[in-house]
Enzyme design. Structure first.
Site, PDB file in Angstrom:
ATOM      1  CD  GLU A 190      73.512  46.533  -5.748  1.00 34.01           C
ATOM      2  OE1 GLU A 190      73.316  47.424  -4.901  1.00 34.01           O
ATOM      3  OE2 GLU A 190      74.386  45.660  -5.638  1.00 34.01           O
ATOM      4  NE  ARG A 228      64.545  53.790   3.050  1.00 32.17           N
ATOM      5  CZ  ARG A 228      65.422  53.386   2.132  1.00 32.17           C
ATOM      6  NH1 ARG A 228      66.339  54.196   1.676  1.00 32.17           N
ATOM      7  NH2 ARG A 228      65.397  52.157   1.675  1.00 32.17           N
ATOM      8  CE  LYS A 271      67.621  46.155  -3.432  1.00 30.57           C
ATOM      9  NZ  LYS A 271      67.974  46.555  -4.802  1.00 30.57           N
TER      10      LYS A 271
HETATM   11  P1  ATP Z   1      68.255  48.153  -0.308  1.00 26.90           P
HETATM   12  O1  ATP Z   1      69.024  49.046   0.608  1.00 26.90           O
HETATM   13  O2  ATP Z   1      67.105  47.479   0.315  1.00 26.90           O
HETATM   14  O3  ATP Z   1      69.124  47.214  -1.100  1.00 26.90           O
HETATM   15  P2  ATP Z   1      68.361  50.119  -2.297  1.00 26.90           P
HETATM   16  O4  ATP Z   1      67.911  51.482  -2.020  1.00 26.90           O
HETATM   17  O5  ATP Z   1      69.806  49.871  -2.281  1.00 26.90           O
HETATM   18  O6  ATP Z   1      67.590  49.131  -1.346  1.00 26.90           O
HETATM   19  P3  ATP Z   1      68.204  50.051  -5.092  1.00 26.90           P
HETATM   20  O7  ATP Z   1      67.948  48.909  -5.983  1.00 26.90           O
HETATM   21  O8  ATP Z   1      69.559  50.649  -5.089  1.00 26.90           O
HETATM   22  O9  ATP Z   1      67.804  49.579  -3.646  1.00 26.90           O
HETATM   23  O10 ATP Z   1      67.115  51.162  -5.305  1.00 26.90           O
HETATM   24  C1  ATP Z   1      66.681  51.628  -6.552  1.00 26.90           C
HETATM   25  C2  ATP Z   1      65.984  52.942  -6.372  1.00 26.90           C
HETATM   26  O11 ATP Z   1      64.864  52.790  -5.518  1.00 26.90           O
HETATM   27  C3  ATP Z   1      66.888  53.960  -5.718  1.00 26.90           C
HETATM   28  O12 ATP Z   1      66.786  55.184  -6.438  1.00 26.90           O
HETATM   29  C4  ATP Z   1      66.363  54.103  -4.335  1.00 26.90           C
HETATM   30  O13 ATP Z   1      66.536  55.400  -3.850  1.00 26.90           O
HETATM   31  C5  ATP Z   1      64.888  53.749  -4.494  1.00 26.90           C
HETATM   32  N1  ATP Z   1      64.360  53.189  -3.261  1.00 26.90           N
HETATM   33  C6  ATP Z   1      64.798  52.100  -2.604  1.00 26.90           C
HETATM   34  N2  ATP Z   1      64.098  51.899  -1.468  1.00 26.90           N
HETATM   35  C7  ATP Z   1      63.183  52.897  -1.410  1.00 26.90           C
HETATM   36  C8  ATP Z   1      62.159  53.257  -0.472  1.00 26.90           C
HETATM   37  N3  ATP Z   1      61.935  52.557   0.636  1.00 26.90           N
HETATM   38  N4  ATP Z   1      61.401  54.341  -0.746  1.00 26.90           N
HETATM   39  C9  ATP Z   1      61.611  55.046  -1.866  1.00 26.90           C
HETATM   40  N5  ATP Z   1      62.551  54.768  -2.780  1.00 26.90           N
HETATM   41  C10 ATP Z   1      63.342  53.722  -2.568  1.00 26.90           C
HETATM   42 MG    MG Z   2      71.312  50.609  -3.513  1.00 30.76          MG
END
Ligand code: ATP
Ligand code: MG
Length: 548
Positions: A34, A258, A268
């Protein structure tokens, strides 16, 4: 990806599927960030996994910006994400945006309404939450659940036309308010948001929810393996329900654990707070766990990929020690870093028996791990600078540095013997005097003398002043969890000091990595000007971190 640990569970699944003849056109994965912040080291794990699988099985990976929330998304983030993925060494097959599919998704929603599988609800968010029940208590059906198909079609169209205010109506899937899986209790598909979108502008005022966008976008792109983190396991039945009811390409979701890393935060939302409230100097502050931060800190793409490989892919949650990340970069930098000498807190060293005005060029390996790097010339003269902490007037036993009467070797130079020192009126030593032994020159030592300690030094006349930024972990505690995470910020996470470098570093570049003898691994920072070289300490030479 050929991990150090052998195939991971996803590789096992995919190998088997391919053997059964599935996916004759090859597998397709996607990385779906995102664009609401910069990527962090957790995203790197997901990138290495998704792009790595496609590489291993000669498949494809799409980059898809999951931009269904107009309020938090920005073009700056889109650009940084693309740059970070390229820097990590991966190439996407195609770039898509969920917003490219808004019209298709709208059509899908209409299809479900026509099938009697979706309805417009007038309840407020609070009422819906209240009626949802709890995991042990069934939910209640909304009084609007049994609206006719015709009425739903008209209301949904009017939602799109902007006739209602934010929150006044939503579109929900009609599934089962008594399901033990809360996500199946008539989940939201669309909400009204009168907000400017970074790509579609004001074209839309209704936006699909994650659950009604993600799987459908996967399906449109014919993603064969849609890989996400474990929290989404409970969403999987819903993912499958939408695809089945819409009768579209059957993408499938797989989950993995994760990355959790101690001594840092990775949400984020929290990283944004650190930036906005100036706890750090931007998203690429070298203390941030963002890819841009690690890069500015001096991490190499190889070290980040190696780290991701080392931690592996599994379905069990765990917490990785920050030290492992440091181990990976140390290992990589040891192989590639150019060596140089820098003195941080200097005292003067005068060599009594060295001719005044004479300069002699000494020779040092640029990188002892890689002979092809060659040698650098290091000027030696009568007046040198050494570290203050390398001299003691009154040393304890087994002190191998310099003290009155003691001998040490100057790295790439000569053996010297201390003959005396001078203090200022505050009792602080400012100059140390020595004799040198001409036959003890490094590389052609015929002196027969032995010196246990080896000191780094620079020639005072030729030394160039540099700024050193010494970083430590951003948080003092292993788990800076909760909303008061900012109270755990390490006040000593950045220390700025001045140093004196040998002239070789005048040619330092942003690409090169350096080891300052006995001081750590460093890289040039983009804040460098023609007036002043600025170096970031990437990591210490050894793991010396102590728990608080
Ligand atoms: P946040 O909750 O911090 O905003 P998010 O998971 O919503 O993080 P996205 O931009 O939606 O962030 O994530 C993009 C991809 O990265 C998704 O497929 C997510 O599963 C993966 N991802 C995010 N954080 C992690 C992590 N700590 N370890 C492994 N994969 C991750
Ligand atoms: Mg997300």
């Amino acid at each position: 990806m050929s991990s150090e640990k052998g195939p991971n569970f996803l590789e096992e699944i995919i190998s088997e599927e391919l053997q059964e003849g599935k996916f004759p056109g090859g597998i397709i994965t996607r990385f779906p960030p995102e664009p609401n912040g910069y990527l962090h080291i957790g995203h790197a794990k997901s990138i290495c996994l998704n792009f790595g699988l496609a590489k291993t099985y000669s498949g494809k990976t799409n980059l898809r910006f999951d931009d269904t929330n107009p309020v938090t998304e920005e073009t700056e983030y889109v650009e940084s994400i693309m740059e970070n993925i390229k820097w990590l060494g991966f190439e996407w097959d195609a770039v898509y945006y969920s917003s490219d599919y808004f019209e298709t998704l709208y059509g899908y929603a209409v299809k479900l309404i026509k099938k009697g599988k979706a309805y417009v609800d007038d309840l407020s968010a609070a009422e819906i939450a209240h009626q949802k029940g709890t995991p042990t208590e069934p939910g209640k059906e909304s009084p609007f659940r049994n609206r006719s198909v015709e009425e739903n079609l008209i209301l949904f169209e009017r939602m799109r036309q902007g006739e209602f205010k934010d929150g006044e109506k939503v579109l929900r899937a009609k599934i089962d308010m008594t399901s033990p899986n809360m996500h199946l209790r008539d989940p939201l598909m669309y909400r009204i948001k009168h907000a400017e979108h970074h790509r579609t502008g004001s074209q839309w005022c209704i936006y699909p929810m994650y659950d009604f966008a993600h799987g459908q976008c996967d399906s449109i792109e014919k993603i064969t393996h849609s890989i996400c983190t474990l929290e989404f396991e409970v969403h999987r039945p819903l993912y499958n329900w939408f695809i089945q009811e819409l009768e579209i390409y059957p993408s499938r979701q797989f989950e993995f654990a994760r990355l959790n890393l101690n001594y840092t935060v990775m949400s984020k939302r929290k990283l944004l707070q650190l930036v906005n409230e100036n706890h750090v100097h931007g998203w690429d502050d070298p203390r941030m766990p963002t890819i841009s931060g690690l890069r500015r800190r001096g991490f190499t793409p190889e070290s980040v990929r190696h780290f991701c490989d080392k931690i592996g892919i599994a379905r069990r949650e765990n917490i990785i020690d920050f030290g492992l990340l440091e181990f990976c970069i140390r290992e990589d930098l040891n192989k590639r870093a150019h060596r140089a000498m820098v003195v941080e807190d200097p005292i003067k060293l005068i060599i009594n028996n060295y001719p005044e005005g004479q300069i002699e060029m000494m020779s040092g390996e640029i990188n002892p791990e890689d002979e092809s790097c060659g040698h650098r010339a290091i000027p030696f003269s009568r007046e040198l600078l050494i570290e203050r902490e390398d001299f003691m007037e009154d040393p304890p036993k087994k002190y191998f540095r310099l003290f009155p009467g003691g001998m040490v070797r100057l790295k790439h130079g000569f053996i010297i013997k201390c003959t005396g020192f001078e203090k200022d009126s505050f009792g602080k030593v400012h100059t140390v005097f020595c004799d040198y032994f001409q036959e003890s020159r490094s590389g052609s030592d015929t002196s027969g003398l032995q010196a246990k300690g080896v000191l780094h030094w620079v020639s005072a006349q030729q030394a160039i002043p540099v700024e050193l930024r010494i970083y430590d972990r951003l948080f003092k505690v292993e788990n800076p969890a909760g909303d008061n995470f900012k109270s755990y910020i390490n006040p000593e996470s950045l220390r700025i000091t001045e140093g004196f470098a040998e002239p070789y570093l005048a040619k330092a570049t942003l690409q090169e990595r350096y080891q300052f003898l006995r001081k750590g691994y460093f890289c040039l920072d983009k804040d460098t000007t023609t007036q002043k070289l600025v170096f970031n300490r990437t990591v210490t030479l050894k793991d010396g971190w102590k728990k608080e």
